[in-house]
Scaffold this motif. Structure first.
Motif, PDB file in Angstrom:
ATOM      1  N   TYR A 198      59.108  11.414   5.745  1.00  0.00           N
ATOM      2  CA  TYR A 198      59.928  10.818   6.799  1.00  0.00           C
ATOM      3  C   TYR A 198      61.114  11.741   7.086  1.00  0.00           C
ATOM      4  CZ  TYR A 198      63.156   9.166   3.105  1.00  0.00           C
ATOM      5  OH  TYR A 198      64.043   9.079   2.066  1.00  0.00           O
ATOM      6  N   ILE A 203      58.254  -1.369   4.097  1.00  0.00           N
ATOM      7  CA  ILE A 203      57.645  -0.063   3.959  1.00  0.00           C
ATOM      8  C   ILE A 203      56.865   0.001   2.662  1.00  0.00           C
ATOM      9  CG2 ILE A 203      58.072   2.415   3.707  1.00  0.00           C
ATOM     10  CD1 ILE A 203      60.525   1.984   5.504  1.00  0.00           C
ATOM     11  N   THR A 206      64.491  -1.949  12.267  1.00  0.00           N
ATOM     12  CA  THR A 206      64.613  -1.358  13.607  1.00  0.00           C
ATOM     13  C   THR A 206      65.616  -2.187  14.387  1.00  0.00           C
ATOM     14  OG1 THR A 206      62.833  -2.720  14.506  1.00  0.00           O
ATOM     15  CG2 THR A 206      62.220  -0.563  13.616  1.00  0.00           C
ATOM     16  N   ARG A 216      58.391   8.399  11.342  1.00  0.00           N
ATOM     17  CA  ARG A 216      59.465   7.547  10.865  1.00  0.00           C
ATOM     18  C   ARG A 216      60.763   8.341  10.795  1.00  0.00           C
ATOM     19  NH1 ARG A 216      56.897   5.480   5.855  1.00  0.00           N
ATOM     20  NH2 ARG A 216      55.464   4.118   6.938  1.00  0.00           N
TER      21      ARG A 216
END
Lengths: 934, 397
Positions: free
Chosen positions: B184, B176, B165, B317
């Protein structure tokens, strides 16, 4: 009669438009408005006809044009306080001031300033005494029982560029709009308008420019919340204007009639400099759920940097000649001309906006500004459509309304947005646009005044008019405000010379060919001009509280007045041709009716230019003025005549014909009285049909005059009325009247006769029919036009005709006396009708319009009142029975009688020929068919 | 932190040396509208330090991922890019590397299998003839979306700390869980933007997209600033101030917020909105400010549309990839802020270190023959065990 069939039809040329005479009906409220006293006491007493003139005209400066027609605008010169100076709120005498009071609200955005202002028009009752009697007779007591009067008047919509705010200030000043601040007091009286003037405003500029308005105009700006204003403006428009919303797909507009009870929830997307996306759940219930900073300001801002355009509109216009393929990277560019069909992208889909500007060795000057503008427009429109749809999806909303000044009725913008919504929603959601798109905020601010009285107005109380030469065609201001008709004509003369949009040549493209399919690549490219005709004109909204829905309509919701659908382009072209060809003759008559002076000629020229421009405009964009029907077109012509102060072009002709017909009425009545009831009824209907051929626009009629007396012609025509007629329900009607073996005769209580032409038509056709009904004990109400429309007989003229006819007939006299009609026509009669007569009454009401057609959704309150006890309607003539209302159904029996004097209409409507006759009778329709169904 | 992607990317002008020591094989291409992305595999005895001497690889965006096989050979995946307009450089490079099947320069066998390169992107169609003509190579076209998804899935599973991020200049790697990867939203920001809902290894759907993407930034930016390259434009934007050109809420409301609807005075009300009223021409604006406004406009818009699509499908996500981002701090920041703002903090924007190579990598994964899929398996299996410094060379990402 055979010779008649060969003659050309000209009748439809005579059809015109309704006026705003309905404001007359406000007479009752007039007493509450003190400022009228200024006029009463002052020396400038104005004539009656002045009440009808266009209020947009300002004071004249020695122009003869204004002769009897102009009334000065608010003029404070010579103001003096009346009465005791100690008095609280003394009335101010404004001897030079009109009774037009204007009120103003503003929406000052980052790019544009929008004005909505209201001008009130207090028209003197035209025929006060007659009206009083009619009202008493019909049991009309008080139109408005509200604590403050609902105001009749006009809402004007004007815009300016924020960068040119001084033009806006000048406009306000010259129109004196800042003098009429709408505090509650000045609604009631002409109170002192000093520094207390408070103007409602919204938009960011309401904060930014507050001081400027204070300094220059002495206006205090009261800021209204922007979202509030947007939403209340949109809600109001969607409820009040019948065809406010429309869809726009592939160049084609479709007006959408929304059920105001099923309006919420919807998504409102306001595209100003930026974009606000608002979920609206009800009156005052809304939430700004999203927005984007890529909006109109982005288009203009980037566009200005890239093309050096001087204005938004210039940039928009450039885009119409653009080809975005030179700049946008298409799927085909990436895939070597192939589609990427697996994911549903065709080769012409834009893969990357401005993506081609990357790889080539080109500078900004190597691109055509047109192409840049188009790429930019598509990018932004498409993006807004996409984000809007995604938000609609979030909340499960099917309806998305797009408003705001970015759109500007620009076809390509709307197409692109629509395409995006349609594409992403797979057809599930619909993008809709608003005709008053840019004015949501300003209107909302206007509505935030507490006592505007507009809340209660309903859709049928609005009439939109499109004055030509007014400075705000389409909301655009073209130069300085126009003071008077003289200035208007001068302006138009220049305007024509300039060849700007109003008088642009008429492209005869059929609608739809300019459709660009939204996201697909425009069909035009290079230098070929793609006219963007779809800008919508925003008219002046007349608020006429006295209008009502005709109560006898079987189903007002589905009622459509127009019989002919003008969205058929062939139809449109035909009527435009008919109207154009008739124009020179009409102008001649109009000029002659005003004495043929130079002034009249000049006005006649201006009228011809203006109406031609209207036609050109509508040919180019049939939806420019909203949903277009033949009735609107014909009304537009009448309005246009009135705009140039031709109030009754056929006055002298009508008079001459009335006299000639009245002279032979006695012979006819004697003949009729010699017949038995049944053959008399047939002869009467034949007579109505025969008399309907007397038509001043018709060359056939003119020729006939040379061949014999009016009664001879009438009888000859009548004798040729061989049954069966093309549409022939006479026997049903007869059975209804006289009964049969199975059925008892029906005695009608009250009949409404919608009359058509002056002369033989009324005198030898409809009056004898009225007389027959009266004789059978049926009350008769003659329904005439409120304002002249070609040679149609008006409600004002009817009493005189009836009075004259009554001299030859006791039945008519007694009935006219009972109906109070002779009060007007005869001298020395008291106000109250004589009770000596036992006859059922013959009455006259006005229908509320000034058109040869009639839209029964908007009729005068006195007609509505008269309709309450009516159980028979007779619609006579092409305008009222064929062009409009041919398919209308009523709660009571209806007889539609007309002679078809147009080959095309005859073929289309009744599969017949010119001079065929229509006598259509329909028994009462159950008031609510849906109920009876279940 | 920000150096990646900010250097000039005109590698086409470099002289390509032959890399003799490597066995170069299995090259795949993603030929987009603006850029050509290349992934190839090499194995050889060369040490990592030798590799770093290859000057043409030192362009910040050209990287490699390495692993070791049990023979002690260094095996590496190389990532390169070229501008599509300079495709000749790419062809020259391939030619110079003698990139053939198994690097067999001596292999004159023109049997079709030896001359196939897996390729994706629109250019795989457009330039097929060119490759055939110049190199005798047949481009085996692989579906673009499949490649993107396969590439992203591979990276997310195989490479530690691939996703991160980025908020307020802070980069946080996100670990993850492989088992909790799906679903996602994959947002590939190339010239245009594709938004793909990924539900599994081969389960995905392109749910949306926008034409306002990297090509728009570069194209408009080029017109407005006369920059010669995308990276130059990005660099300019770092020094710009968008307030000069954007119309802020405060500009409209005379400096005050429109707090009722949650807009602060510094919120952009209208991108480029100030260019309207001022009596200024294009030349009166600093290119830096123009670039900045443009970048914000496009990043914000992508972030917003991506969020709205994530919302539609209830995806928390959102992974952004594609060459527009290029690890550019401000771009990532703007996208992150947009997602954060519209989702009220509910959704997160994630970025990928190999953002630009998803398609090329996916195409590479498409080599199914001769046991070569093992490579991917090796990466996948070993990635957890490999020391972090071996995984990636671009420490300064």
């Amino acid at each position: 009669m055979a010779n008649l069939r060969e003659r050309e039809d000209h009748r439809e040329l005579n059809i015109g438009i309704g006026g705003d005479l309905n404001i007359d009906n406000l007479a009752d409220d007039k007493s509450k408005l003190n400022f009228d006293t200024g006029k009463d006491r002052g020396s400038t007493v104005l004539g009656k006809e002045e009440q009808l003139r266009d209020k947009d005209m300002g004071p004249k400066a020695g122009s003869s044009i204004h002769r009897s027609l102009s009334r000065p605008q608010l003029d404070l010169s010579g103001a003096a306080i009346q009465g005791n100076f100690e008095e609280k709120d003394p009335a101010i005498l404004l001897p030079n001031q009109s009774d037009d009071i204007s009120h103003l609200a503003l929406d000052i955005g980052g790019s544009l300033i929008k004005l909505v202002y209201f001008s009130r028009h207090e028209n003197q009752p035209v025929n006060d005494r007659r009206r009083k009697i009619i009202k008493a007779r019909l049991g009309i007591t008080n139109f408005n029982r509200r604590s403050f009067p609902i105001l009749g008047g006009r809402l004007h919509f004007v815009k300016f560029e924020t960068a040119k705010i001084n033009e806006c200030l000048d406009f306000i000043y010259s129109k004196q709009l800042h003098r009429g601040g709408m505090d509650s007091r000045s609604w009631q009286t002409e109170g002192p308008n000093t520094e207390s003037t408070v103007i409602k405003a919204t938009g960011g500029g309401a904060y930014k420019f507050a001081d400027l308005f204070k300094d220059k105009l002495g206006i205090s700006i009261e800021k209204e919340d922007e979202m509030n204003c947007l939403v209340s403006g949109a809600n109001y428009l969607l409820k009040a204007i019948r065809h406010e919303a429309f869809t726009h797909m592939e160049g084609r507009k479709e007006f959408v009639q929304l059920d105001s009870n099923d309006l919420y929830p919807y998504l409102l997307v306001n595209i100003g400099s930026g974009v606000s996306i608002i979920k609206v759940d009800g009156e005052g219930v809304f939430e700004r759920v999203s927005g984007t900073n890529v909006g109109g300001g982005t288009y203009w801002g980037l566009g200005k940097l890239l093309t050096k355009c001087k204005s938004f509109d210039e940039l928009l216009e450039l885009s119409q000649r653009g080809d975005n393929r030179t700049i946008d990277m298409l799927v085909g560019d990436i895939y070597g001309g192939m589609d990427y069909s697996k994911i549903g992208l065709s080769a012409s889909t834009i893969a990357s906006s401005f993506g081609k500007a990357i790889s080539e060795n080109k500078e900004i000057d190597d691109y055509r500004p047109e192409d840049i503008s188009l790429s930019l427009l598509r990018m932004i429109s498409y993006n807004i459509g996409q984000i809007s749809y995604l938000n609609a999806l979030r909340f499960g909303l099917k309806r998305i309304f797009f408003g705001g000044f970015f759109i500007r009725g620009h076809a390509y913008t709307m197409d692109t947005i629509s395409f995006a919504v349609h594409f992403w929603s797979k057809g599930q959601a619909q993008a809709m646009f608003l005709r008053h798109e840019g004015f949501l905020g300003a209107l909302g601010a206007f509505l935030s005044y507490e006592k505007h009285g507009l809340d209660d107005l309903l859709v049928h109380q609005f009439v939109e008019r499109f004055p030509m030469g007014a400075p705000y065609i389409g909301g655009n201001v073209h130069g300085p405000p126009l003071g008077d008709l003289n200035e208007k004509i001068s302006w138009m003369e220049k305007f024509v010379l300039k060849g700007t949009e109003i008088t642009a040549p008429v492209p005869m493209l059929s609608p739809g060919t300019t459709g660009l399919g939204g996201f697909e690549v425009p069909s035009s490219r290079g230098d070929s001009l793609r006219p963007d005709a779809s800008k919508l004109n925003v008219g002046v909204l007349h608020l006429i509280p006295s209008l009502e829905v005709f109560p006898l309509l079987a189903d007002p919701k589905t009622y459509e007045p127009n019989t002919i659908d003008l969205s058929d382009h062939g139809e449109l072209e035909y009527w435009f041709k008919v109207l154009s060809e008739h124009m020179p003759d009409l102008v001649d008559k109009a000029v002659a009716s005003e004495g043929g002076t130079d002034d009249a000629k000049r006005r006649g020229d201006a009228f011809a230019r203006a109406f031609s421009a209207h036609l050109a405009r509508l040919m180019e964009e049939p939806s420019a003025y909203g949903k277009l029907g033949l009735a609107h077109l014909l009304e537009l012509r009448e309005e246009c005549l009135r705009e140039f102060h031709f109030h009754d072009a056929y006055r002298s002709i009508k008079q001459r014909e009335n006299e000639a017909s009245l002279a032979v009425l006695q012979d006819l009545l004697m003949e009729l009285d010699s017949m038995d009831e049944e053959s008399r009824l047939l002869t009467l209907i034949e007579g109505v049909l025969a008399a309907n051929i007397f038509d001043w626009g018709s060359r056939a009629c003119v020729d006939l005059y040379h061949k014999g007396t009016i009664i001879e012609i009438y009888r000859m025509s009548r004798d040729k009325m061989q049954r069966p007629w093309r549409v022939d329900d006479f026997d049903i009607f007869k059975e209804r009247m006289f009964g049969s073996a199975e059925k008892k005769p029906h005695k009608y209580k009250r009949a409404l006769l919608f009359v058509d032409n002056s002369g033989a038509d009324i005198v030898l056709g409809m009056l004898p029919l009225a007389r027959e009904l009266l004789r059978r004990g049926t009350e008769v109400v003659l329904v005439g036009n409120s304002l002249p429309a070609l040679n149609d007989v008006t409600a004002m003229e009817l009493p005189e005709i009836v009075a004259e006819a009554a001299k030859h007939c006791d039945i008519l006299r007694a009935a006219a006396e009972a109906g109070g009609l002779l009060v007007d026509a005869m001298i020395n009669v008291q106000d109250s009708p004589r009770e000596s007569s036992l006859s059922v009454p013959l009455m006259v009401v006005e229908n509320g319009c000034g058109s040869p057609c009639i839209d029964l959704r908007q009729v005068s309150s006195e007609l509505a009142a008269a309709a309450k006890d009516a159980d028979l309607i007779v619609l006579e003539g092409m305008g009222r029975a064929l062009h409009t209302n041919y398919n209308a159904t009523f709660k009571c029996d209806a007889l539609k009688v007309a002679m078809v004097k147009n080959q095309r209409l005859a073929a289309k409507l009744i599969n017949g020929n010119i001079y065929d006759s229509v006598c259509r009778f329909e028994a009462a329709t159950s008031p609510s068919p849906s109920l009876s169904f279940s | 932190m920000e150096s990646v992607g900010t250097e000039a990317a005109n590698m086409g002008e470099r002289e390509f040396k032959s890399c003799d020591r490597d066995d170069v094989s299995h090259l795949s291409l993603d030929i987009g509208g603006s850029l050509i992305k290349m992934v190839y595999f090499s194995s050889g005895s060369s040490s990592p330090s030798d590799d770093q001497k290859d000057s043409y690889l030192n362009d910040g965006t050209n990287t490699s991922i390495g692993t070791s096989n049990y023979n002690g050979l260094r095996e590496k995946l190389h990532f390169l890019k070229f501008e599509t307009s300079k495709i000749d450089e790419c062809i020259k490079f391939i030619s110079s590397k003698h990139l053939r099947y198994y690097g067999g320069q001596d292999n004159k066998n023109l049997a079709s299998e030896d001359n196939i390169i897996k390729a994706t992107g629109g250019g795989a169609f457009k330039f097929a003839d060119l490759f055939k003509e110049k190199l005798g190579i047949v481009l085996d076209k692989v579906d673009e979306m499949s490649c993107l998804v396969a590439g992203a899935n591979f990276l997310l599973k195989a490479v530690n700390h691939e996703a991160f991020t980025y908020m307020d200049g802070r980069k946080d790697y996100v670990q993850i869980n492989h088992k909790d990867l799906y679903p996602y939203l994959l947002v590939n920001v190339g010239s245009g933007v594709s938004m793909i809902k990924v539900d599994g290894d081969n389960e995905f759907e392109r749910v949306s997209g926008t034409s306002v993407g990297g090509g728009t930034f570069w194209g408009l930016g080029r017109l407005l600033t006369k920059c010669q390259s995308f990276d130059e434009l990005l660099e300019l934007s770092r020094q710009g101030n968008n307030r000069v050109i954007d119309m802020l809420v405060g500009d409209i409301y005379g400096g005050t917020d429109y707090s009722k609807i949650g807009l602060t005075s510094t919120t952009i009300a209208s991108s480029f909105g100030r260019a309207i009223s001022a009596n200024k021409e294009l030349d009166d604006y600093r290119p830096e400010d123009v670039a900045r406004s443009l970048l914000r406009m496009i990043s914000n818009n992508i972030g917003q549309i991506a969020y709205l699509n994530a919302l539609r499908f209830g995806l928390k996500r959102i992974i952004f990839g594609g060459f527009f981002i290029r690890g550019h701090a401000y771009t990532m920041d703007t996208i992150s802020v947009a997602v954060d703002f519209w989702s009220k903090g509910e959704a997160k924007a994630l970025f990928l270190r190999h953002e630009g190579f998803l398609g090329a990598l996916g195409a590479f994964m498409n080599y199914e023959k001769n046991g070569f899929t093992d490579i991917t398996h090796q990466f996948m299996e070993q990635s957890c065990e490999i020391a972090q410094d071996l995984v990636c060379k671009d420490e300064d990402l």
